[in-house]
Design a protein around this motif. Structure first.
Motif, mmCIF file in Angstrom:
data_model
loop_
_atom_site.group_PDB
_atom_site.id
_atom_site.type_symbol
_atom_site.label_atom_id
_atom_site.label_comp_id
_atom_site.label_asym_id
_atom_site.label_seq_id
_atom_site.Cartn_x
_atom_site.Cartn_y
_atom_site.Cartn_z
ATOM 1 N N ASP A 1 0.272 -0.695 -12.151
ATOM 2 C CA ASP A 1 1.311 -0.184 -13.055
ATOM 3 C C ASP A 1 1.398 1.337 -12.999
ATOM 4 N N GLN B 1 8.151 8.394 -10.794
ATOM 5 C CA GLN B 1 8.286 9.748 -11.336
ATOM 6 C C GLN B 1 8.410 10.780 -10.221
ATOM 7 N N THR C 1 4.467 3.600 -11.543
ATOM 8 C CA THR C 1 5.080 4.580 -12.446
ATOM 9 C C THR C 1 5.059 5.973 -11.838
#
Length: 166
Positions: free
Chosen positions: A51, A59, A55
């Motif tokens: 995860d 980003q 992420t």
């Protein structure tokens, strides 16, 4: 996951807004060697959850530092790579690596290690402070260059055997 900001009109604070989250610069470190598949990134970043990795990649992609692209057949895989702007972080990663060499100390039993993690000037083909980076590379590969015995006598290879005994 919402991103935090320092909310300061300062170049260092803005840079940290982009790459200061945990794992971000380690992902950049991995991508400095070239395009990587998600599974390869995950394998070479022990301790990062899937995860968090997903992420951080999103980003970094959103900040224009990483590009995700699909390889053509026969590879037929998706890879992540640094954009031109992302590649400019090499100097930052090299500087952090050189600075961090003095913090390495003895390898702890729980420390993961990969040969390509030697960063700083030696990782980019240079010398490094007092040859320590070269000794770290040698300790990981099991071959310590003669030029750096004073730095290598503290290092062990991944099997736990002493590489050089002072």
């Amino acid at each position: 996951m919402s991103r935090r900001s320092y909310d300061q009109y300062c170049a260092v604070a803005r840079a940290l807004d982009a790459v200061g989250e945990r794992w971000s610069l380690l992902i950049v470190r991995e991508l400095l060697a070239g395009p990587r598949r998600y599974t390869d990134l995950h394998a070479d970043l022990p301790g990062v959850s899937t995860d968090i990795l997903a992420t951080r990649l999103k980003q970094l992609e959103g900040d224009g530092l990483v590009l995700r692209r699909r390889l053509e057949r026969p590879a037929n895989a998706t890879v992540y790579e640094l954009t031109a702007r992302g590649a400019t972080l090499r100097g930052v990663v090299d500087a952090l690596g050189a600075w961090g060499l003095g913090l390495l100390g003895d390898q702890r039993p729980t420390d993961a290690v990969r040969e390509h993690w030697v960063t700083g000037p030696a990782g980019a083909g240079g010398g490094g402070p007092e040859g320590v980076a070269e000794a770290v590379a040698g300790a990981v590969s099991g071959v310590v260059p003669e030029a750096v015995p004073e730095a290598a006598d503290r290092l062990e290879n991944p099997s736990g055997e002493a590489v050089l005994t002072g």
